[in-house]
Design a protein around this motif. Structure first.
Motif, PDB file in Angstrom:
ATOM      1  N   LYS A  35     -41.070  32.649  10.686  1.00 26.57           N
ATOM      2  CA  LYS A  35     -42.376  32.034  10.529  1.00 26.57           C
ATOM      3  C   LYS A  35     -43.305  33.016   9.840  1.00 26.57           C
ATOM      4  O   LYS A  35     -43.140  34.216   9.949  1.00 26.57           O
ATOM      5  CB  LYS A  35     -42.952  31.633  11.888  1.00 26.57           C
ATOM      6  CG  LYS A  35     -42.111  30.578  12.567  1.00 26.57           C
ATOM      7  CD  LYS A  35     -42.712  30.160  13.876  1.00 26.57           C
ATOM      8  CE  LYS A  35     -41.756  29.167  14.516  1.00 26.57           C
ATOM      9  NZ  LYS A  35     -42.408  28.129  15.200  1.00 26.57           N
ATOM     10  N   GLY A  36     -44.257  32.475   9.145  1.00 23.68           N
ATOM     11  CA  GLY A  36     -45.217  33.333   8.465  1.00 23.68           C
ATOM     12  C   GLY A  36     -45.180  33.090   6.975  1.00 23.68           C
ATOM     13  O   GLY A  36     -44.368  32.329   6.452  1.00 23.68           O
ATOM     14  N   ARG A  37     -46.067  33.762   6.307  1.00 27.79           N
ATOM     15  CA  ARG A  37     -46.184  33.583   4.864  1.00 27.79           C
ATOM     16  C   ARG A  37     -45.059  34.298   4.130  1.00 27.79           C
ATOM     17  O   ARG A  37     -44.612  35.365   4.531  1.00 27.79           O
ATOM     18  CB  ARG A  37     -47.531  34.121   4.401  1.00 27.79           C
ATOM     19  CG  ARG A  37     -48.660  33.352   5.067  1.00 27.79           C
ATOM     20  CD  ARG A  37     -49.996  33.478   4.427  1.00 27.79           C
ATOM     21  NE  ARG A  37     -50.046  33.622   3.008  1.00 27.79           N
ATOM     22  CZ  ARG A  37     -50.033  32.611   2.140  1.00 27.79           C
ATOM     23  NH1 ARG A  37     -49.950  31.376   2.565  1.00 27.79           N
ATOM     24  NH2 ARG A  37     -50.125  32.832   0.854  1.00 27.79           N
ATOM     25  N   TYR A  39     -43.404  36.617   1.499  1.00 26.65           N
ATOM     26  CA  TYR A  39     -43.818  37.818   0.783  1.00 26.65           C
ATOM     27  C   TYR A  39     -43.944  37.534  -0.709  1.00 26.65           C
ATOM     28  O   TYR A  39     -44.829  38.041  -1.379  1.00 26.65           O
ATOM     29  CB  TYR A  39     -42.819  38.962   1.001  1.00 26.65           C
ATOM     30  CG  TYR A  39     -42.981  39.641   2.321  1.00 26.65           C
ATOM     31  CD1 TYR A  39     -44.072  40.463   2.565  1.00 26.65           C
ATOM     32  CD2 TYR A  39     -42.052  39.454   3.335  1.00 26.65           C
ATOM     33  CE1 TYR A  39     -44.230  41.096   3.786  1.00 26.65           C
ATOM     34  CE2 TYR A  39     -42.194  40.084   4.556  1.00 26.65           C
ATOM     35  CZ  TYR A  39     -43.287  40.895   4.771  1.00 26.65           C
ATOM     36  OH  TYR A  39     -43.442  41.510   5.971  1.00 26.65           O
ATOM     37  N   ARG A  42     -47.161  35.656  -1.246  1.00 24.68           N
ATOM     38  CA  ARG A  42     -48.291  36.538  -0.965  1.00 24.68           C
ATOM     39  C   ARG A  42     -48.508  37.503  -2.132  1.00 24.68           C
ATOM     40  O   ARG A  42     -49.628  37.718  -2.586  1.00 24.68           O
ATOM     41  CB  ARG A  42     -48.050  37.308   0.322  1.00 24.68           C
ATOM     42  CG  ARG A  42     -49.270  38.117   0.756  1.00 24.68           C
ATOM     43  CD  ARG A  42     -48.998  38.911   1.981  1.00 24.68           C
ATOM     44  NE  ARG A  42     -48.019  39.956   1.640  1.00 24.68           N
ATOM     45  CZ  ARG A  42     -47.440  40.732   2.500  1.00 24.68           C
ATOM     46  NH1 ARG A  42     -47.676  40.599   3.780  1.00 24.68           N
ATOM     47  NH2 ARG A  42     -46.588  41.650   2.126  1.00 24.68           N
TER      48      ARG A  42
END
Length: 53
Positions: A35-37, A39, A42
């Motif tokens: 989970k998460g943005r 790389y 980003r």
């Protein structure tokens, strides 16, 4: 980057096809849910911000 639950929808609602593909892909596999943005995304966003600054 779709969850396993979304595969049926991606395959035009064909649950049998999705189940068959996933059965073969996931046999003896370790599934990691991250989970998460991303790389990659980003870094792209940061590069675009620098370009517009």
């Amino acid at each position: 980057n779709k969850s396993i639950r979304e595969w049926t929808e991606l395959l035009a609602g064909d649950e049998v096809l999705a189940t068959a593909i996933l059965d073969r892909l996931l046999h003896r596999a370790h599934v990691l849910n991250i989970k998460g943005r991303s790389y990659r995304l980003r870094d792209l966003e940061e590069a675009l911000q620098r370009a517009h600054a």
